[in-house]
Scaffold this active site. Sequence first.
Site, PDB file in Angstrom:
ATOM      1  N   CYS A 138      43.551  23.156  41.308  1.00 28.84           N
ATOM      2  CA  CYS A 138      42.266  22.499  41.567  1.00 28.84           C
ATOM      3  C   CYS A 138      42.254  21.909  42.976  1.00 28.84           C
ATOM      4  O   CYS A 138      43.128  21.104  43.315  1.00 28.84           O
ATOM      5  CB  CYS A 138      42.000  21.412  40.533  1.00 28.84           C
ATOM      6  SG  CYS A 138      41.391  22.121  38.994  1.00 28.84           S
ATOM      7  N   ASN A 203      42.418  30.489  41.215  1.00 27.99           N
ATOM      8  CA  ASN A 203      41.722  29.247  40.939  1.00 27.99           C
ATOM      9  C   ASN A 203      40.583  29.135  41.955  1.00 27.99           C
ATOM     10  O   ASN A 203      40.381  30.018  42.780  1.00 27.99           O
ATOM     11  CB  ASN A 203      42.706  28.066  41.047  1.00 27.99           C
ATOM     12  CG  ASN A 203      42.242  26.866  40.216  1.00 27.99           C
ATOM     13  OD1 ASN A 203      41.072  26.496  40.264  1.00 27.99           O
ATOM     14  ND2 ASN A 203      43.150  26.265  39.477  1.00 27.99           N
ATOM     15  N   THR A 204      39.865  28.048  41.927  1.00 27.85           N
ATOM     16  CA  THR A 204      38.680  27.958  42.780  1.00 27.85           C
ATOM     17  C   THR A 204      39.039  27.795  44.261  1.00 27.85           C
ATOM     18  O   THR A 204      40.107  27.302  44.612  1.00 27.85           O
ATOM     19  CB  THR A 204      37.802  26.774  42.367  1.00 27.85           C
ATOM     20  OG1 THR A 204      38.615  25.601  42.343  1.00 27.85           O
ATOM     21  CG2 THR A 204      37.176  27.003  41.005  1.00 27.85           C
ATOM     22  N   CYS A 352      17.829  51.816  57.349  1.00 31.86           N
ATOM     23  CA  CYS A 352      19.043  52.480  57.838  1.00 31.86           C
ATOM     24  C   CYS A 352      18.956  52.646  59.351  1.00 31.86           C
ATOM     25  O   CYS A 352      19.921  52.404  60.070  1.00 31.86           O
ATOM     26  CB  CYS A 352      19.229  53.832  57.144  1.00 31.86           C
ATOM     27  SG  CYS A 352      17.845  54.978  57.355  1.00 31.86           S
ATOM     28  N   CYS A 392      20.553  50.714  52.286  1.00 28.74           N
ATOM     29  CA  CYS A 392      19.487  51.538  51.698  1.00 28.74           C
ATOM     30  C   CYS A 392      19.132  50.995  50.316  1.00 28.74           C
ATOM     31  O   CYS A 392      20.008  50.785  49.485  1.00 28.74           O
ATOM     32  CB  CYS A 392      19.949  52.986  51.593  1.00 28.74           C
ATOM     33  SG  CYS A 392      18.714  54.051  50.806  1.00 28.74           S
TER      34      CYS A 392
END
Lengths: 426, 430
Positions: A138, A203-204, A352, A392
Amino acid sequence: MADLRSTIAGIRSPNPFWLASAPPTDKLTNVVRAFQAGWGGVVWKTLGEDPPVVNVSSRYGAHLDNERKLIGLNNIELISDRPLEVNLQEIIQVKRDWPDRAMVVSLMARIEEEAWAGLARRIAATGAVDGLELNLGCPHGMCERGMGSAIGQVPEMVEQVTRWVKNATNLPVIVKLTPNITNILWSAEAAKRGGADAVSLINTVNSIVAVDLDAMAPTPVVDGKGSHGGYCGPAVKPIALNMVAEIARNPDTAGLPVSGIGGVTNWRDAAEFLALGATNVQVCTAAMTFGFKIVEDMISGLSNWMDDKGYANLDQLSGRAVRNVVNWNDLNMNFSTKAVIDPALCIDCGRCHIVCEDTSHQAIRIDQGEGRRIFTVVNEECVGCNLCSHVCPVPDCITMQPEENGLPPMTWPNDPRNPMRAAAAE
Amino acid sequence: MTLNADIPASPYADLTPPLTAVQALAESNRCLFCYDAACVRACPTGIDIPSFIRSIATGNLKGAATTILSDNIMGGTCARVCPTETLCEQACVRNTAEERPVAIGRLQRHATDHLFARKGPHPFARAASTGKRVAVVGAGPAGLSCAHRLATLGHEVTVYEAKPKSGGLNEYGLAPYKMADDFAQREVAFILEIGGITIEHGRRLGADLSLETLRAEFDAVFLGVGLGGNNLLNIPGEERDGVENATAFIERVRQATPDAPVAVGRSVVVIGGGNTAIDAAIQAKRLGAEDVTLVYRRGRGQMGATAWEQELAQTNGVVLKTFAAPVAIDAQGITLERTRLEDGKLVSTGERYSLPAAMILKAVGQTLAREALDGLTIAGGKIVIDDDHRASLDTVYAGGDCVASGEDLTVQSVQDGKLAALAIHRHLTA
């Protein structure tokens, strides 16, 4: 029907879709709802020593796209804020009612052996737990108290904590790794040295997800202030995939089971994690965005796709793409691919052309056709970068087609254009 | 989107309601931000449509409105009345794969409504005064567009308008269900906020105003006089009570108040195939007519009204009768003769039938009122202009429905006024 039964570090579950340690697995009510919905297992939200932590009000921030689709979530919530015994009693009851589902419990403690070992033993004593997951990741709050990523960022501590917990109980130990490091292999190798049965990642990611431009503070705003938090959701999937692949193709960690985490939103994401070596996946943000029902399509989608591809079980799929993940230096310099635009599918939006013209290689020509423009790739200018095919709006309108050039594969180290090679030859 | 004809609705309410914020968000995100976009090329005023829609998607509504209004100062009216199904939305590339264009018109209204609702400063500023004075005849879309652009460029403009209110057809000629809540007048007020524009009402060319005097007193003159006359049917009974031009009917409806709406007959017949006929028919129905029949002497494909407008009439309970040529009007109603197309020519079949009608509205085209236009070359019923919108007299310019610049649409008139103003500016500052 493909067999989706999954085993990681000896922990069995009817399918490879677990809920990650996070708010959705905070208590009995949620976990029972998850199992009713069909999830294969849970990692119970991180338990710590009593007294439990206290959380702030306002906890999540979001990264939304223009259409308000949530592409990333950030949280400043701490670990479980309920008494340890309450959690343990609920874990016992859930496991009694749902014996076929994987029940893994996440834990976090001070960097002291007795803290980790004592907590692990209390959890193991329930007899209801299939495995432990060490929260070493964490990146907010807990790290300021010397826990979470403060441990996970130091390989020696990762190894030490893993060993403490391994020695404390007989339960399989999964070490959850933080991505907030320079090289994921250092902490993965440390976990392995410490005796980890598996690693889970990522984990984050440490983040400020947004700034409230009226409050002039990071979100989520707590009484006018904000803090950095943990970022997750679809936007972090590419970071997670790379780290999973790094572990899978590194000789020292190859074979270490991986539970893949990070932006898994549908069966296709899960298949990608599995292909890069993960044994199962853990999900949080997708459930927090849509509720638990999404697991139905995850299961049927993965199963149907495996049937189409002829994979009978997860072992046949897991790691199938690992051998194709190589260093840049191992890529074939003689390979050439060109964009091809299908005029029958083209809707004449011109994107494009303008992205190639403004930001790339000026390789898409416009000719005036009958009542519409015709876009054509100028092969001499096209380097095969793929940008046009990505912007596209029509699927399969722009495809990349490899060019037959009759040249044998050649890597950069062997390429005559490589000045280092010329220097080495002299 | 359209109201069920069975449900009584206020005849003055919006037929197409504004988008909600959620709808606008979803719809704006359908825009692909095309390069050199087909919708822009299809807009007579060349509004930078992808840019304004992107601004809506990013929450920059003021920026969106400014983009629209910088090319088309009547972007608010055009958002409501443009036949987008034959202009920008027909060109939208979303038609190709999905057969559903981005709702450009409704998004344009979303952005401009936002600007009109807020009490912010005017988005445009006047250039320093040039000391030049320009007369504009007609306070309709062409005249006001021209006046606004001239004022922005620093010229002093006097607008002469025959009617008591400004706005031209926006005020007098468009069905209220398209221009609810007095939008025409709010838009006029917004246009005049730029400053430098004076409007004199009750001043009609040929009455107390002559082209010669204007040319003598002003550095340039712009004619945006529209089409003042109405075509006749030239059939017996046309002069009877209960027979009225559709334009006059719409004007009466527009100038009535919701608490005292215009009375319509139980059965109404509208003659014509253009958008004015559709407006009048739907409006008659919404005002409570039991049966409204629109009769047109040719087929649906030859109607001036777009397919969308025709469908709108039908879903509002109007019956469309085609290949029906009026031959006589009497106390009971109207007699029609069946027609058919033979090698592209309209021929009569000789077969006749009658429709009862308490009210008959004629919408068979309008004509240029030539009386006060002495000295100007007129061809095909329109004032002849060159590429700079210059008429055949020195310092006289013209635009809008009174010239043959394109379709007779509000958006075309706005563009004419804008281009003429730029030409006048070049001339005055050369």
